[in-house]
Scaffold this motif. Structure first.
Motif, PDB file in Angstrom:
ATOM      1  N   ARG A  85     143.083 -20.314  67.735  1.00 41.72           N
ATOM      2  CA  ARG A  85     143.079 -21.489  68.614  1.00 41.72           C
ATOM      3  C   ARG A  85     141.806 -21.518  69.459  1.00 41.72           C
ATOM      4  O   ARG A  85     141.159 -22.559  69.597  1.00 41.72           O
ATOM      5  CB  ARG A  85     144.318 -21.471  69.506  1.00 41.72           C
ATOM      6  N   LEU A 119     138.933 -22.475  67.138  1.00 46.37           N
ATOM      7  CA  LEU A 119     138.937 -23.895  66.791  1.00 46.37           C
ATOM      8  C   LEU A 119     138.464 -24.763  67.956  1.00 46.37           C
ATOM      9  O   LEU A 119     137.753 -25.750  67.751  1.00 46.37           O
ATOM     10  CB  LEU A 119     140.328 -24.325  66.312  1.00 46.37           C
ATOM     11  N   THR A 120     138.829 -24.387  69.161  1.00 45.45           N
ATOM     12  CA  THR A 120     138.362 -25.111  70.341  1.00 45.45           C
ATOM     13  C   THR A 120     136.838 -24.989  70.459  1.00 45.45           C
ATOM     14  O   THR A 120     136.140 -25.974  70.691  1.00 45.45           O
ATOM     15  CB  THR A 120     139.052 -24.589  71.609  1.00 45.45           C
ATOM     16  N   HIS A 127     134.796 -24.351  68.026  1.00 45.42           N
ATOM     17  CA  HIS A 127     134.234 -25.081  66.890  1.00 45.42           C
ATOM     18  C   HIS A 127     134.151 -26.581  67.194  1.00 45.42           C
ATOM     19  O   HIS A 127     133.139 -27.221  66.931  1.00 45.42           O
ATOM     20  CB  HIS A 127     135.070 -24.834  65.638  1.00 45.42           C
ATOM     21  N   ASP A 128     135.222 -27.129  67.754  1.00 46.92           N
ATOM     22  CA  ASP A 128     135.225 -28.558  68.107  1.00 46.92           C
ATOM     23  C   ASP A 128     134.124 -28.865  69.116  1.00 46.92           C
ATOM     24  O   ASP A 128     133.417 -29.869  68.986  1.00 46.92           O
ATOM     25  CB  ASP A 128     136.587 -28.974  68.677  1.00 46.92           C
TER      26      ASP A 128
END
Length: 156
Positions: free
Chosen positions: A22, A25-26, A28-29
């Motif tokens: 998580r 992914l944060t 990465h965004d």
């Protein structure tokens, strides 16, 4: 429904790898948004260019499906990318109703120049793992990809 802890937070009880994913992914965004700004485009435009780089020329309908956009939104996106000199739409010689979208070489070069340092830095992390660690990470990520590929929890 996912269980919540006594405070009502749904992340309680998730595994450490899931919490780390998580966080990744944060990050990465956030990186995608920064990279898009560096290219002078928005994040959806950059995703479109990345899809065209990955899959080659595709039709607007397929591009919209992969981006989760409606037809009118794809048209606006393609108008914007075409005006910027990043893509071109080509009509099929046999069926003039069919259109294919392809990223132009300069756009793909900009995409590469923008992303190559990030990809190399991430790859350095992978190269720093032992073979058994690499195997474990790959196995975990492959299993996650399989779960996502099955569309668990998806409407469609």
């Amino acid at each position: 429904m996912h269980e919540r802890d006594e405070s009502g937070h749904w992340l309680a009880g998730l595994s450490e790898p899931m919490l780390s994913l998580r966080t990744f992914l944060t990050a990465h965004d956030d990186m995608q948004r920064r990279q898009a700004r560096a290219m002078g485009i928005n994040a959806t435009d950059m995703q479109a260019l990345r899809l065209l780089d990955l899959h080659g020329p595709i039709g607007p309908t397929e591009l919209g499906r992969r981006l989760g956009l409606r037809s009118a939104s794809v048209t606006v996106l393609l108008d914007r990318l075409e005006a910027s000199g990043y893509v071109e739409r080509e009509r099929d010689d046999r069926d003039r109703r069919r259109v294919t979208v392809r990223a132009l070489p300069d756009a793909l070069e900009l995409l590469f120049e923008t992303w190559a340092p990030v990809v190399r830095a991430l790859d350095d992390v992978g190269h720093g793992l032992t073979p058994s660690q690499q195997k474990a990470v790959c196995g975990y990520l492959d299993e996650l990809a399989a779960v996502l590929g099955r569309g668990v929890g998806a409407d469609s």
